[in-house]
Motif scaffolding. Structure first.
Motif, PDB file in Angstrom:
ATOM      1  N   THR A 345      32.403  32.864  50.068  1.00  0.00           N
ATOM      2  CA  THR A 345      32.810  31.792  49.454  1.00  0.00           C
ATOM      3  C   THR A 345      32.833  31.769  47.765  1.00  0.00           C
ATOM      4  OG1 THR A 345      32.885  30.510  51.441  1.00  0.00           O
ATOM      5  CG2 THR A 345      32.948  29.287  49.467  1.00  0.00           C
ATOM      6  N   LEU A 346      31.966  32.346  47.293  1.00  0.00           N
ATOM      7  CA  LEU A 346      31.037  32.558  46.176  1.00  0.00           C
ATOM      8  C   LEU A 346      32.063  33.574  45.694  1.00  0.00           C
ATOM      9  CD1 LEU A 346      29.396  32.278  43.151  1.00  0.00           C
ATOM     10  CD2 LEU A 346      28.509  34.151  44.491  1.00  0.00           C
ATOM     11  N   ALA A 347      32.994  34.357  46.158  1.00  0.00           N
ATOM     12  CA  ALA A 347      33.568  35.754  45.061  1.00  0.00           C
ATOM     13  C   ALA A 347      34.546  34.432  44.799  1.00  0.00           C
ATOM     14  CB  ALA A 347      34.026  36.421  46.628  1.00  0.00           C
ATOM     15  N   SER A 348      35.345  33.569  46.251  1.00  0.00           N
ATOM     16  CA  SER A 348      36.901  33.241  45.761  1.00  0.00           C
ATOM     17  C   SER A 348      36.498  32.130  44.920  1.00  0.00           C
ATOM     18  CB  SER A 348      36.619  32.177  47.228  1.00  0.00           C
ATOM     19  OG  SER A 348      37.314  33.582  48.034  1.00  0.00           O
ATOM     20  N   GLN A 349      35.165  31.646  44.477  1.00  0.00           N
ATOM     21  CA  GLN A 349      34.882  30.064  43.791  1.00  0.00           C
ATOM     22  C   GLN A 349      35.045  31.076  42.659  1.00  0.00           C
ATOM     23  OE1 GLN A 349      31.970  27.748  44.356  1.00  0.00           O
ATOM     24  NE2 GLN A 349      32.922  26.452  45.843  1.00  0.00           N
ATOM     25  N   LEU A 350      34.336  32.595  42.141  1.00  0.00           N
ATOM     26  CA  LEU A 350      33.774  32.976  41.011  1.00  0.00           C
ATOM     27  C   LEU A 350      35.716  33.562  40.594  1.00  0.00           C
ATOM     28  CD1 LEU A 350      30.969  35.026  40.824  1.00  0.00           C
ATOM     29  CD2 LEU A 350      31.592  32.976  40.291  1.00  0.00           C
ATOM     30  N   ALA A 351      36.796  33.925  41.579  1.00  0.00           N
ATOM     31  CA  ALA A 351      37.866  34.454  40.630  1.00  0.00           C
ATOM     32  C   ALA A 351      38.738  33.174  40.195  1.00  0.00           C
ATOM     33  CB  ALA A 351      38.268  34.667  41.657  1.00  0.00           C
ATOM     34  N   ALA A 352      38.360  31.903  40.262  1.00  0.00           N
ATOM     35  CA  ALA A 352      39.513  30.828  39.557  1.00  0.00           C
ATOM     36  C   ALA A 352      38.605  30.157  38.626  1.00  0.00           C
ATOM     37  CB  ALA A 352      39.704  29.925  41.864  1.00  0.00           C
ATOM     38  N   ASP A 353      37.530  30.634  38.749  1.00  0.00           N
ATOM     39  CA  ASP A 353      35.810  30.126  37.620  1.00  0.00           C
ATOM     40  C   ASP A 353      36.144  30.203  36.583  1.00  0.00           C
ATOM     41  OD1 ASP A 353      34.315  28.200  35.914  1.00  0.00           O
ATOM     42  OD2 ASP A 353      32.954  28.976  37.306  1.00  0.00           O
ATOM     43  N   PRO A 354      37.216  29.715  35.146  1.00  0.00           N
ATOM     44  CA  PRO A 354      37.310  29.849  33.608  1.00  0.00           C
ATOM     45  C   PRO A 354      35.552  30.420  33.183  1.00  0.00           C
ATOM     46  CG  PRO A 354      38.372  28.270  33.425  1.00  0.00           C
ATOM     47  CD  PRO A 354      37.854  28.368  35.495  1.00  0.00           C
ATOM     48  N   GLY A 355      35.225  29.398  33.497  1.00  0.00           N
ATOM     49  CA  GLY A 355      34.035  29.410  33.008  1.00  0.00           C
ATOM     50  C   GLY A 355      32.923  30.498  33.384  1.00  0.00           C
ATOM     51  N   PHE A 356      33.300  31.306  34.440  1.00  0.00           N
ATOM     52  CA  PHE A 356      32.270  32.142  35.445  1.00  0.00           C
ATOM     53  C   PHE A 356      31.834  33.770  33.958  1.00  0.00           C
ATOM     54  CE2 PHE A 356      30.491  36.299  37.369  1.00  0.00           C
ATOM     55  CZ  PHE A 356      29.706  35.759  37.801  1.00  0.00           C
ATOM     56  N   PRO A 497      34.466  43.381  39.258  1.00  0.00           N
ATOM     57  CA  PRO A 497      35.287  42.328  37.811  1.00  0.00           C
ATOM     58  C   PRO A 497      36.110  43.212  37.239  1.00  0.00           C
ATOM     59  CG  PRO A 497      33.436  44.271  37.675  1.00  0.00           C
ATOM     60  CD  PRO A 497      33.907  44.549  40.006  1.00  0.00           C
ATOM     61  N   ARG A 498      36.498  44.559  37.517  1.00  0.00           N
ATOM     62  CA  ARG A 498      37.821  44.826  36.745  1.00  0.00           C
ATOM     63  C   ARG A 498      38.581  43.936  38.369  1.00  0.00           C
ATOM     64  NH1 ARG A 498      37.803  51.136  38.952  1.00  0.00           N
ATOM     65  NH2 ARG A 498      37.486  49.537  40.816  1.00  0.00           N
ATOM     66  N   THR A 499      38.798  43.596  38.895  1.00  0.00           N
ATOM     67  CA  THR A 499      40.442  42.965  39.452  1.00  0.00           C
ATOM     68  C   THR A 499      39.554  41.544  39.510  1.00  0.00           C
ATOM     69  OG1 THR A 499      39.916  43.455  41.873  1.00  0.00           O
ATOM     70  CG2 THR A 499      41.136  45.119  40.726  1.00  0.00           C
ATOM     71  N   LYS A 500      38.538  41.057  39.722  1.00  0.00           N
ATOM     72  CA  LYS A 500      38.180  39.796  40.085  1.00  0.00           C
ATOM     73  C   LYS A 500      38.696  40.027  41.713  1.00  0.00           C
ATOM     74  CE  LYS A 500      38.240  37.691  35.973  1.00  0.00           C
ATOM     75  NZ  LYS A 500      38.658  36.554  34.516  1.00  0.00           N
ATOM     76  N   SER A 501      38.337  40.196  42.602  1.00  0.00           N
ATOM     77  CA  SER A 501      38.779  40.607  43.964  1.00  0.00           C
ATOM     78  C   SER A 501      37.333  41.065  44.729  1.00  0.00           C
ATOM     79  CB  SER A 501      39.948  41.152  44.513  1.00  0.00           C
ATOM     80  OG  SER A 501      39.717  42.609  43.849  1.00  0.00           O
ATOM     81  N   ILE A 502      37.800  41.174  46.374  1.00  0.00           N
ATOM     82  CA  ILE A 502      36.418  41.376  47.576  1.00  0.00           C
ATOM     83  C   ILE A 502      36.738  43.124  47.625  1.00  0.00           C
ATOM     84  CG2 ILE A 502      35.496  41.097  48.999  1.00  0.00           C
ATOM     85  CD1 ILE A 502      35.937  38.575  49.305  1.00  0.00           C
ATOM     86  N   ALA A 503      36.586  44.144  47.324  1.00  0.00           N
ATOM     87  CA  ALA A 503      36.913  45.491  47.913  1.00  0.00           C
ATOM     88  C   ALA A 503      36.098  45.799  48.648  1.00  0.00           C
ATOM     89  CB  ALA A 503      36.405  46.331  45.945  1.00  0.00           C
ATOM     90  N   PHE A 504      36.525  46.390  49.709  1.00  0.00           N
ATOM     91  CA  PHE A 504      35.795  47.065  50.469  1.00  0.00           C
ATOM     92  C   PHE A 504      34.975  48.149  50.465  1.00  0.00           C
ATOM     93  CE2 PHE A 504      36.131  50.018  54.140  1.00  0.00           C
ATOM     94  CZ  PHE A 504      35.460  49.574  55.155  1.00  0.00           C
ATOM     95  N   ASP A 505      34.146  48.507  50.745  1.00  0.00           N
ATOM     96  CA  ASP A 505      33.284  49.614  50.367  1.00  0.00           C
ATOM     97  C   ASP A 505      32.472  50.255  51.384  1.00  0.00           C
ATOM     98  OD1 ASP A 505      31.206  50.796  48.359  1.00  0.00           O
ATOM     99  OD2 ASP A 505      29.571  50.019  48.510  1.00  0.00           O
ATOM    100  N   GLY A 506      32.772  49.567  52.822  1.00  0.00           N
ATOM    101  CA  GLY A 506      32.578  50.554  53.966  1.00  0.00           C
ATOM    102  C   GLY A 506      32.241  49.878  55.218  1.00  0.00           C
ATOM    103  N   LEU A 507      32.322  51.007  56.907  1.00  0.00           N
ATOM    104  CA  LEU A 507      32.905  49.869  57.138  1.00  0.00           C
ATOM    105  C   LEU A 507      30.679  50.493  58.237  1.00  0.00           C
ATOM    106  CD1 LEU A 507      33.854  48.234  59.746  1.00  0.00           C
ATOM    107  CD2 LEU A 507      34.901  49.876  60.662  1.00  0.00           C
TER     108      LEU A 507
END
Length: 525
Positions: A345-356, A497-507
Motif C-alpha cells: 500500500t505504501l508503494a502505491s501511495q508513494l508512486a502517487a504522492d508528488p510530495g515524497f 525508485p527509477r520506475t516508481k514501481s514494485i520490482a520483483f527480486d525473487g521467490l
C-alpha cells in the motif's frame, strides 16, 4: 413475484407490514428482505456516524464512481446466471471495505473487485460447464469494517434464502480487529465458510492449539510468521546474518498485523547485538524517528526489520534517507529496510504522492518486503506448472472485461500492463473467490446440486495432495488440517525508485524450498 427495484422511498414500517402480510400468506421464506434506503440502493443503507452506504449488492449499487464499470459487469453476469431457469446457482460474497478516502485506496479496491469478478467469469465461462453457476455479491462493511455486524447478519439471512443460496464469504483484505470479529461471527455464530484473501496475521487463523477458533475459515496466503521465514531463507541465501540486523517496532498493542510481525521479526533478529528500537505513532513521529536514526548510525547494522504499518514506514524512510551518517569511515553507508506485505500500500501511495522525496533511495536506502504475489514471480513470459492459472487470469483481463458491444470496461487492465497486479491484491482476491468456487463444486453432484454450508466446510479438508490442491494465480494452495496453506510461495520485492514501481527480486518459501507435487503438509503441520 418480483421485488420492485425502481420504487420511490420505502419506510421500514411499510416493509414490516409487507413482511407480516407475506408471513401470513406463507411460502415466501425463500425471499431475502433487502432493506433499501432511498439515498443508497437495494440491500444497501446508511449506517454509522458518517452515514456511509453499507450492505450487500448484486452489482446494482457501485458504492463509488470508480467501481461503476466493474459493478455493471458483475450485475450483468449475475442477471445472466439467475435468468437461466434450469441451471442451479449459489452466491459467493466478497467482503471488503468498498469505500476509500483517496485515489490510491480506491484503485486498490477496484483491483480487488476486478479479481473477484474475473474469478466469477472464469468459473461460469471457462470451467467446462461445471455447476452450480456462481453469483457474486459485494458486501461493504464501511471504512475500517466498522459496520461489520449488520452486514454479516445480512449475509447470514442470505445463507438461508433459496433465492440467494449464499455458500461462502471471501475477501477480508486487512488483519484488523473488525475483520477478525466479522470472521468470528460468520464462522462461529452463522456457520458460513470463509476464505480469507490477504489477511496475514497469525492470530486470525486456526491452529493445533486452537483448531476451532474460526470453524470453516481457510486462508490462501502466507502468515506474517511464514513471510518472515521466507524472508529469512531468502536473506540467508544472499549472505545476510542476524548479527547485521536491527529491529524497529511499533509499541502499539492490539493490531494483529503489527503484533505478529513483531514476534516473527524478533525471532529473525535473535543474535543481533542491538536491542529493538521502539516508536509510537503520533504527531512527534518525525522527531522520534530522527533521534532513532542517530542511534542506528552508531551501530554496524545493515538490515533493518520494520514491524509497523505502512503509514509510519513512509516517515521512517524519509528520516533514514536524511541521516547524518551517509558516510562512515570514508565509506557510504547503506541500509536495507525489510518489512511485511502491507508495504504494498505504501508503494502505491508513494508512486502517487508528488510530495515524497524519492532521492532518499539514492542515498543507500533499499526497501524490500514480502508480497503475497507478483506478476513476475513465474517469469516473463510466465512458465512452469504453478503458473497455469496466472496465465489464464492474465489472458482473461481483456476477454472478460468487454461489455456489451465490445466496449472495454472494468478499469485499466490488460494482459501486458501489470498496473493492477503489482501489489498482489487482484491476484489474491481472485484466488480467494476461486478457492471458494472449488470448495463448492467439489461437493456438488447429481444427487447434490446445491451443497450445504457444511458440505463446503467439509471440502476444505480435501484441498491438498496432487489432485486436491487448488491451482491459484498466486501459486498452489495446499491446505493443512487447520485451513492454512502449507509452504505458500512468497514474492520478495523492492521499491524501484527509477520506475516508481514494485520490482520483483525473487521467490522464497517458508520451508526454504517449493512444495513437492504431492503438495501436502507433513503430519502435525
Amino acid at each position: 413475484m418480483k421485488i420492485l427495484s425502481g420504487a420511490g422511498p420505502v419506510t421500514k414500517a411499510v416493509i414490516l407490514a409487507v413482511v407480516l402480510v407475506l408471513a401470513g400468506l406463507g411460502g415466501w421464506a425463500g425471499w431475502t428482505l433487502l432493506q433499501p434506503d432511498p439515498s443508497c440502493g437495494q440491500g444497501v443503507e446508511k449506517r454509522g456516524p458518517r452515514q456511509e452506504c453499507t450492505g450487500v449488492t448484486d452489482g446494482a449499487y457501485p458504492f463509488t464512481p470508480l467501481l461503476t464499470e466493474v459493478s455493471q459487469r458483475v450485475k450483468e453476469e449475475n442477471d445472466r446466471v439467475v435468468g437461466e431457469k434450469d441451471t442451479p446457482y449459489v452466491t459467493v460474497a466478497l467482503m471488503i471495505s468498498l469505500i476509500g478516502d483517496n485515489e490510491v485506496e480506491q484503485r486498490r479496491i477496484l483491483g480487488e473487485v476486478q479479481g473477484a469478478y474475473l474469478a466469477q467469469y472464469r468459473a461460469n465461462h471457462l470451467s467446462s460447464g461445471e455447476k452450480p453457476a456462481i453469483r457474486l455479491v459485494l458486501a461493504n462493511p464501511g471504512r475500517d469494517g466498522a459496520q461489520w455486524r449488520p452486514v454479516t447478519d445480512q449475509l447470514g439471512e442470505m445463507a438461508h434464502s433459496t433465492k440467494d443460496n449464499l455458500r461462502a464469504v471471501t475477501g477480508f483484505d486487512n488483519s484488523t480487529s473488525p475483520f477478525r470479529d466479522a470472521i468470528a461471527h460468520l464462522t462461529r455464530d452463522l456457520g458460513i465458510p470463509v476464505v480469507g484473501g490477504t489477511i496475514t496475521a497469525d492470530s486470525i487463523a486456526n491452529s493445533p492449539r486452537n483448531p476451532k477458533a474460526y470453524p470453516g475459515l481457510v486462508r490462501i496466503g502466507a502468515t506474517n510468521r511464514e513471510e518472515a521465514a521466507a524472508i529469512a531463507n531468502f536473506d540467508k541465501d544472499h549472505g545476510v546474518k542476524p548479527a547485521d540486523s536491527l529491529l524497529v517496532e511499533d509499541q502499539r498493542q492490539g493490531d494483529n498485523y503489527i503484533d505478529t510481525l513483531k514476534e516473527a521479526f524478533a525471532e529473525r533478529t535473535k543474535g543481533s547485538p542491538y536491542q529493538s528500537e521502539l516508536f509510537s505513532a503520533g504527531n512527534s513521529l518525525p522527531m522520534d524517528f530522527n533521534r532513532m536514526v542517530l542511534r542506528i548510525c552508531e551501530t554496524d547494522a545493515k538490515v533493518i526489520y520494520f514491524a509497523g504499518r505502512y503509514q509510519q514506514l513512509g516517515v521512517f524512510l524519509q528520516e533514514l534517507g536524511k541521516r547524518a551518517c551517509r558516510k562512515k569511515d570514508g565509506k557510504e553507508t547503506s541500509y536495507t529496510v525489510v518489512t511485511g506485505d502491507a508495504a504494498n500500500t505504501l508503494a502505491s501511495q508513494l508512486a502517487a504522492d508528488p510530495g515524497f522525496d524519492w532521492s532518499v533511495f539514492s542515498h543507500g536506502i533499499t526497501l524490500k518486503y514480502a508480497s503475497l504475489a507478483h506478476p513476475d514471480m513465474w517469469g516473463d513470459p510466465p512458465t512452469g506448472e504453478m503458473s497455469r492459472t496466472f496465465q489464464e487470469l492474465s489472458s482473461l483481463m481483456t476477454t472478460a472485461t468487454k461489455g456489451s458491444g465490445g466496449k472495454q470496461s472494468v478499469g485499466p487492465i490488460s494482459p501486458r500492463s501489470w498496473y493492477d497486479l503489482h501489489d498482489s491484491r487482484t491476484m489474491m482476491i481472485h484466488d480467494s473467490v476461486w478457492t471458494a468456487v472449488s470448495g463448492i463444486r467439489r461437493n456438488t453432484g447429481k444427487d447434490n446440486p446445491l451443497p450445504s454450508l457444511q458440505d463446503v466446510t467439509e471440502a476444505w479438508y480435501r484441498m491438498h495432495g496432487k489432485s486436491g490442491k487448488v491451482e491459484g494465480a498466486s501459486g498452489w494452495i495446499c491446505l493443512d488440517n487447520y485451513g492454512n496453506p502449507y509452504d505458500k510461495g512468497v514474492a520478495i520485492v523492492e521499491l524501484d525508485p527509477r520506475t516508481k514501481s514494485i520490482a520483483f527480486d525473487g521467490l522464497a518459501w517458508p520451508t526454504g524450498r517449493p512444495p513437492s507435487e504431492d503438495c501436502a503438509a507433513p503430519n502435525g503441520g
